[in-house]
Write a protein that holds these residues in place. Structure first.
Motif, PDB file in Angstrom:
ATOM      1  N   LYS A 200      62.529  26.238  28.785  1.00 13.71           N
ATOM      2  CA  LYS A 200      62.810  26.819  27.471  1.00 13.71           C
ATOM      3  C   LYS A 200      61.460  26.894  26.768  1.00 13.71           C
ATOM      4  CE  LYS A 200      66.475  25.438  25.196  1.00 13.71           C
ATOM      5  NZ  LYS A 200      67.360  24.595  24.343  1.00 13.71           N
ATOM      6  N   VAL A 201      61.116  28.058  26.227  1.00 16.44           N
ATOM      7  CA  VAL A 201      59.781  28.244  25.670  1.00 16.44           C
ATOM      8  C   VAL A 201      59.834  28.853  24.279  1.00 16.44           C
ATOM      9  CG1 VAL A 201      58.764  28.450  27.971  1.00 16.44           C
ATOM     10  CG2 VAL A 201      59.479  30.514  26.778  1.00 16.44           C
ATOM     11  N   LEU A 202      58.825  28.552  23.496  1.00 22.68           N
ATOM     12  CA  LEU A 202      58.675  29.108  22.150  1.00 22.68           C
ATOM     13  C   LEU A 202      57.222  28.940  21.748  1.00 22.68           C
ATOM     14  CD1 LEU A 202      59.951  30.306  19.562  1.00 22.68           C
ATOM     15  CD2 LEU A 202      60.326  27.947  18.792  1.00 22.68           C
ATOM     16  N   GLY A 203      56.627  30.021  21.258  1.00 22.42           N
ATOM     17  CA  GLY A 203      55.231  29.976  20.851  1.00 22.42           C
ATOM     18  C   GLY A 203      54.314  30.408  21.980  1.00 22.42           C
ATOM     19  N   THR A 204      53.078  29.941  21.909  1.00 21.55           N
ATOM     20  CA  THR A 204      52.044  30.334  22.869  1.00 21.55           C
ATOM     21  C   THR A 204      51.748  29.183  23.812  1.00 21.55           C
ATOM     22  OG1 THR A 204      51.072  31.819  21.247  1.00 21.55           O
ATOM     23  CG2 THR A 204      49.661  31.139  23.063  1.00 21.55           C
ATOM     24  N   PHE A 205      51.716  29.480  25.105  1.00 22.59           N
ATOM     25  CA  PHE A 205      51.458  28.444  26.108  1.00 22.59           C
ATOM     26  C   PHE A 205      49.982  28.134  26.235  1.00 22.59           C
ATOM     27  CE2 PHE A 205      50.768  26.969  30.492  1.00 22.59           C
ATOM     28  CZ  PHE A 205      51.577  25.856  30.477  1.00 22.59           C
TER      29      PHE A 205
ATOM     30  N   ILE B  72      53.710  38.259  28.550  1.00 22.84           N
ATOM     31  CA  ILE B  72      52.690  37.602  29.358  1.00 22.84           C
ATOM     32  C   ILE B  72      51.400  38.377  29.144  1.00 22.84           C
ATOM     33  CG2 ILE B  72      51.948  36.875  31.657  1.00 22.84           C
ATOM     34  CD1 ILE B  72      54.895  36.752  32.462  1.00 22.84           C
ATOM     35  N   GLU B  73      50.479  37.750  28.423  1.00 21.68           N
ATOM     36  CA  GLU B  73      49.190  38.372  28.159  1.00 21.68           C
ATOM     37  C   GLU B  73      48.312  38.200  29.389  1.00 21.68           C
ATOM     38  OE1 GLU B  73      47.992  36.250  24.627  1.00 21.68           O
ATOM     39  OE2 GLU B  73      49.137  37.625  23.338  1.00 21.68           O
ATOM     40  N   LEU B  74      47.670  39.282  29.778  1.00 20.74           N
ATOM     41  CA  LEU B  74      46.734  39.295  30.892  1.00 20.74           C
ATOM     42  C   LEU B  74      45.410  39.816  30.364  1.00 20.74           C
ATOM     43  CD1 LEU B  74      49.160  41.128  33.352  1.00 20.74           C
ATOM     44  CD2 LEU B  74      48.734  38.666  33.281  1.00 20.74           C
ATOM     45  N   GLU B  75      44.332  39.560  31.050  1.00 17.90           N
ATOM     46  CA  GLU B  75      43.042  40.061  30.587  1.00 17.90           C
ATOM     47  C   GLU B  75      43.003  41.585  30.591  1.00 17.90           C
ATOM     48  OE1 GLU B  75      40.451  37.736  33.135  1.00 17.90           O
ATOM     49  OE2 GLU B  75      40.115  36.327  31.492  1.00 17.90           O
ATOM     50  N   THR B  76      43.888  42.225  31.360  1.00 18.98           N
ATOM     51  CA  THR B  76      43.929  43.686  31.454  1.00 18.98           C
ATOM     52  C   THR B  76      44.990  44.309  30.554  1.00 18.98           C
ATOM     53  OG1 THR B  76      45.447  43.517  33.322  1.00 18.98           O
ATOM     54  CG2 THR B  76      43.091  43.683  33.825  1.00 18.98           C
ATOM     55  N   GLY B  77      45.695  43.514  29.762  1.00 18.94           N
ATOM     56  CA  GLY B  77      46.768  44.006  28.905  1.00 18.94           C
ATOM     57  C   GLY B  77      47.886  42.983  28.847  1.00 18.94           C
TER      58      GLY B  77
ATOM     59  N   LYS C  21      48.129  35.382  42.186  1.00 19.33           N
ATOM     60  CA  LYS C  21      47.211  34.243  42.213  1.00 19.33           C
ATOM     61  C   LYS C  21      45.843  34.649  41.678  1.00 19.33           C
ATOM     62  CE  LYS C  21      46.103  34.990  47.063  1.00 19.33           C
ATOM     63  NZ  LYS C  21      46.254  34.413  48.398  1.00 19.33           N
ATOM     64  N   GLY C  22      45.246  33.722  40.948  1.00 17.04           N
ATOM     65  CA  GLY C  22      43.920  33.938  40.400  1.00 17.04           C
ATOM     66  C   GLY C  22      43.868  34.729  39.115  1.00 17.04           C
ATOM     67  N   VAL C  23      44.982  35.273  38.645  1.00 12.56           N
ATOM     68  CA  VAL C  23      44.992  36.091  37.426  1.00 12.56           C
ATOM     69  C   VAL C  23      45.227  35.195  36.207  1.00 12.56           C
ATOM     70  CG1 VAL C  23      46.213  37.920  36.179  1.00 12.56           C
ATOM     71  CG2 VAL C  23      45.738  38.175  38.634  1.00 12.56           C
ATOM     72  N   ARG C  24      44.283  35.239  35.271  1.00 14.43           N
ATOM     73  CA  ARG C  24      44.450  34.471  34.027  1.00 14.43           C
ATOM     74  C   ARG C  24      45.567  35.101  33.213  1.00 14.43           C
ATOM     75  NH1 ARG C  24      41.343  31.390  31.119  1.00 14.43           N
ATOM     76  NH2 ARG C  24      41.120  32.869  29.417  1.00 14.43           N
ATOM     77  N   HIS C  25      46.443  34.242  32.685  1.00 16.23           N
ATOM     78  CA  HIS C  25      47.582  34.726  31.917  1.00 16.23           C
ATOM     79  C   HIS C  25      47.935  33.731  30.822  1.00 16.23           C
ATOM     80  CE1 HIS C  25      49.173  32.315  35.230  1.00 16.23           C
ATOM     81  NE2 HIS C  25      50.280  32.106  34.517  1.00 16.23           N
ATOM     82  N   ASN C  26      48.636  34.252  29.814  1.00 18.04           N
ATOM     83  CA  ASN C  26      49.023  33.442  28.661  1.00 18.04           C
ATOM     84  C   ASN C  26      50.440  33.843  28.251  1.00 18.04           C
ATOM     85  OD1 ASN C  26      48.995  31.829  26.327  1.00 18.04           O
ATOM     86  ND2 ASN C  26      48.158  33.489  25.108  1.00 18.04           N
TER      87      ASN C  26
END
Length: 123
Positions: A35-40, A61-66, A80-85
């Motif tokens: 269960k999630v809320l806010g920014t990880f 899901i924020e990615l460096e490319t969008g 794998k290896g992709v930075r995400h938020n």
């Protein structure tokens, strides 16, 4: 006796945000709910892909490319290896499928980091 479960109900019953729980396993992967809320927070998993399936609510899901916007019933695999938020503007329940070797917050340790024992409900 076969095991039947409802990932949506299991996720909805969680009381802590961003604290995934292992609910099953599939070969070398865990099936988790959260269960999630806010920014990880920004992170990556160098050697593992991560599947997000939205059970209720919406997740960005924020990615460096969008960014990828996911609604209930939609899924996305972060390679794998992709930075995400991951970001949930409102409460969201989700299911994750990750290899057992996947560290919760990648190679970073933050206040959101949960150990495997915590995710298994042993701690």
């Amino acid at each position: 006796m076969p095991k039947v479960s409802s990932p949506k109900a299991l996720a909805a019953a969680l009381t802590e945000y961003w604290s995934p729980r292992v609910v099953d396993e599939l070969e070398d992967s865990y099936v988790k709910v959260a269960k999630v809320l806010g920014t990880f927070g920004w992170h990556s998993h160098d050697d593992e892909d991560e599947l997000f399936l939205i059970l209720s609510g919406c997740l960005r899901i924020e990615l460096e490319t969008g960014a990828v916007e996911l609604a209930e019933g939609e899924m996305f695999v972060v390679p794998k290896g992709v930075r995400h938020n991951p970001v949930a503007e409102q409460e969201c329940c989700l299911m994750l499928i990750e290899r057992k070797s996947t560290l919760h917050t990648g190679n970073l340790v933050t206040e959101r980091t949960r150990t495997l024992a915590q995710q298994l409900g042993e701690d």
